[in-house]
Design an enzyme around this catalytic site. Structure first.
Site, PDB file in Angstrom:
ATOM      1  N   TYR A 159     -14.837 -35.586 -27.321  1.00 16.62           N
ATOM      2  CA  TYR A 159     -14.906 -34.112 -27.411  1.00 16.62           C
ATOM      3  C   TYR A 159     -16.128 -33.625 -26.661  1.00 16.62           C
ATOM      4  CZ  TYR A 159     -11.447 -31.800 -30.337  1.00 16.62           C
ATOM      5  OH  TYR A 159     -10.308 -31.200 -30.789  1.00 16.62           O
ATOM      6  N   GLU A 215     -16.961 -29.801 -26.111  1.00 14.61           N
ATOM      7  CA  GLU A 215     -17.006 -28.342 -26.001  1.00 14.61           C
ATOM      8  C   GLU A 215     -18.305 -27.902 -25.348  1.00 14.61           C
ATOM      9  OE1 GLU A 215     -15.337 -29.238 -29.036  1.00 14.61           O
ATOM     10  OE2 GLU A 215     -14.198 -27.458 -29.689  1.00 14.61           O
ATOM     11  N   ASP A 266      -3.962 -16.334  -6.772  1.00 15.49           N
ATOM     12  CA  ASP A 266      -3.378 -17.466  -7.506  1.00 15.49           C
ATOM     13  C   ASP A 266      -2.745 -18.373  -6.460  1.00 15.49           C
ATOM     14  OD1 ASP A 266      -1.894 -19.262  -8.953  1.00 15.49           O
ATOM     15  OD2 ASP A 266      -1.214 -17.789 -10.433  1.00 15.49           O
ATOM     16  N   THR A 297      -3.577 -24.280 -10.088  1.00 21.78           N
ATOM     17  CA  THR A 297      -3.296 -25.531 -10.781  1.00 21.78           C
ATOM     18  C   THR A 297      -3.730 -26.663  -9.846  1.00 21.78           C
ATOM     19  OG1 THR A 297      -1.046 -25.449  -9.938  1.00 21.78           O
ATOM     20  CG2 THR A 297      -1.386 -24.705 -12.200  1.00 21.78           C
ATOM     21  N   LYS A 345       0.070 -29.426  -7.839  1.00 21.36           N
ATOM     22  CA  LYS A 345       1.181 -29.121  -6.914  1.00 21.36           C
ATOM     23  C   LYS A 345       0.832 -29.723  -5.547  1.00 21.36           C
ATOM     24  CE  LYS A 345       2.763 -25.157  -9.580  1.00 21.36           C
ATOM     25  NZ  LYS A 345       1.722 -24.566 -10.462  1.00 21.36           N
ATOM     26  N   ARG A 401      -1.982 -32.787 -13.952  1.00 19.10           N
ATOM     27  CA  ARG A 401      -1.630 -31.453 -14.451  1.00 19.10           C
ATOM     28  C   ARG A 401      -2.874 -30.822 -15.058  1.00 19.10           C
ATOM     29  NH1 ARG A 401       3.960 -31.229 -14.217  1.00 19.10           N
ATOM     30  NH2 ARG A 401       3.810 -29.075 -14.870  1.00 19.10           N
TER      31      ARG A 401
END
Ligand code: DSN
Length: 423
Positions: free
Chosen positions: A57, A59, A203, A229, A232, A238
């Site tokens: 973790y 954060e 985008d 993203t 692609k 991903r």
């Protein structure tokens, strides 16, 4: 060609799941994958995304975490961030968004208040759900106004975009989308955003790899924020990234965490770092240009076979076909092509009289086949299979589809896919 069994630990623990993974590997190996938003990641990206980094973790951001034990994670994230900044030539990069939709939602959180007006391309025209489309949270919590493309040309009409922006004064203007076969004129959008006082969000999810490889103009320095993203044309895991000028860095970071997300997916951050490293190599420039060359060659071959392409062709990795003249609905064609080993998605075309779940078009693209090494000389054969597949779909000829499937598998066996098991 039958792939060797892989993943021994998974097979021992959960043979049922391992069999499904194996079947997917075989499917990805045997078929011609033409969905323009998909790709094959390298073995290195695959390995990075399956590491013990996911046990941690973290954060916060590097050097400012809410958990201890970040000696390595901080370095992973710093590496990914530095590589993104260098590759795209931006002041700031945030590599934590879980995917494209959360990345875009973070942009809303950073720059707009609920109820504000936002502007983007309409989904059926080639935009994205998160650009203010009604069924998305971005269209429910904000007031989305939408531009499109001209019916006669299939191209964006910048006079229409300017008129709408000056009338509606949106907080955000999104450019980019999911079914745009033509070069995005970032400078023209920037001028309109400036005139109307909007933040311009590029985008570039679909074309990030083309931009990185110099095969599409960059939104830098025109856009205030760049959202993408990573899976692609960029050929990473991903995930997603937000990039901006320094002046917006704090707002974006705060919106991603703690505004929207908890702990970043460190295994994904690592795999993004690897993909960015790969995208910085000279061979990736060749890849990006080959994607476009292949798409242009495929478009020409389809036009020669009487297909109706939105905007008449392509400048990038993507082709949008209106199958109305072929007398086959997009969904019927997509499902038949799938049975023929050619994987596409059915898609609305601009001004589509049919419904999104049963539209007139099919969307195809060349990122995946280019990753396997197919070149422009193979595109007439690909167009031929599509043509025969669509004809078979109309005739309900399952034998013809099966014959195509065998031919496709034969060719694909000669072009092994990155990341899939080999002997
Ligand atoms: N699902 C993506 C695509 O296929 O274009 C967009 O988010």
């Amino acid at each position: 060609m039958t792939l060797p069994l892989s993943h021994p630990a998974l097979s021992a623990t959960d043979p049922e799941l391992a069999a499904l993974v194996g079947a997917e590997e075989q499917l990805q190996a045997d078929t011609l994958r033409l969905i323009p938003s998909e790709n094959y990641v390298s073995q290195a990206v695959l390995e990075a995304s399956g590491t013990v980094l996911q046990n941690k973790y973290s954060e916060g951001y590097a050097g400012r975490r809410y958990y201890e034990g970040q000696q390595n994670i901080d370095q992973v994230e710093r590496l990914a961030t530095a590589r993104a900044k260098a590759l795209f030539g931006v002041d700031h990069a945030n590599v934590q968004p879980y995917s494209g939709s959360p990345a875009n939602l973070a942009v809303y959180l950073a720059f707009a208040e609920p109820g504000d007006t936002v502007m983007g391309m309409a989904l059926p025209m080639g935009g994205h759900l998160t650009h203010g489309w009604g069924v998305s949270a971005t269209g429910k919590w904000f007031r989305g106004v939408q531009y499109g493309v001209r019916q006669d040309t299939g191209l964006i009409d910048f006079d229409e975009v300017r008129d709408l922006a000056l009338k509606e004064r949106p907080k955000l203007i999104f450019c980019g989308g999911t079914a745009l076969p033509r070069t995005i004129d970032f400078a023209a959008f920037a001028e309109i955003a400036r005139e109307s006082g909007a933040v311009l969000v590029a985008d570039v999810a679909h074309i990030a790899g083309l931009i990185a490889g110099g095969a599409h103009p960059s939104p830098v320095p025109h856009a205030d924020v760049i959202s993408t993203t990573t899976h692609k044309t960029l050929r990473g895991p991903r995930g997603a990234m937000l990039m901006s000028r320094e002046e917006h860095a704090k707002a974006i970071d705060k919106a991603v965490f703690p505004g929207l997300q908890g702990g970043p997916h460190n295994q994904t951050t690592a795999a993004i770092a690897v993909a960015l490293h790969e995208a910085a190599q000279p061979s990736f420039r060749d890849y990006a240009h080959a994607v476009v060359d292949n798409a242009k060659a495929l478009a020409e071959a389809l036009l020669a076979r009487g297909f109706d392409l939105v905007s008449g062709g392509t400048d990038n990795h993507l082709i949008l076909m209106d199958l109305t003249p072929k007398d086959v609905p997009g969904k019927v064609a997509a499902k038949a092509l799938d049975r023929a080993g050619i994987v596409v998605n059915y898609n609305t075309v601009p001004y589509d009289p049919r419904k999104p779940f049963d539209p007139s078009g099919v969307r195809i693209g060349t990122p995946s086949l280019t990753s396997r090494g197919l070149a422009a000389e193979h595109m007439p054969a690909v167009a031929d299979w599509i043509d025969r597949g669509v004809t078979a779909a109309r005739a309900g000829d399952e034998d013809a589809l099966a014959a195509i499937r065998a031919e496709v598998a034969d060719l694909m066996a000669a072009f092994p896919a990155p990341g899939l098991p080999t002997d």
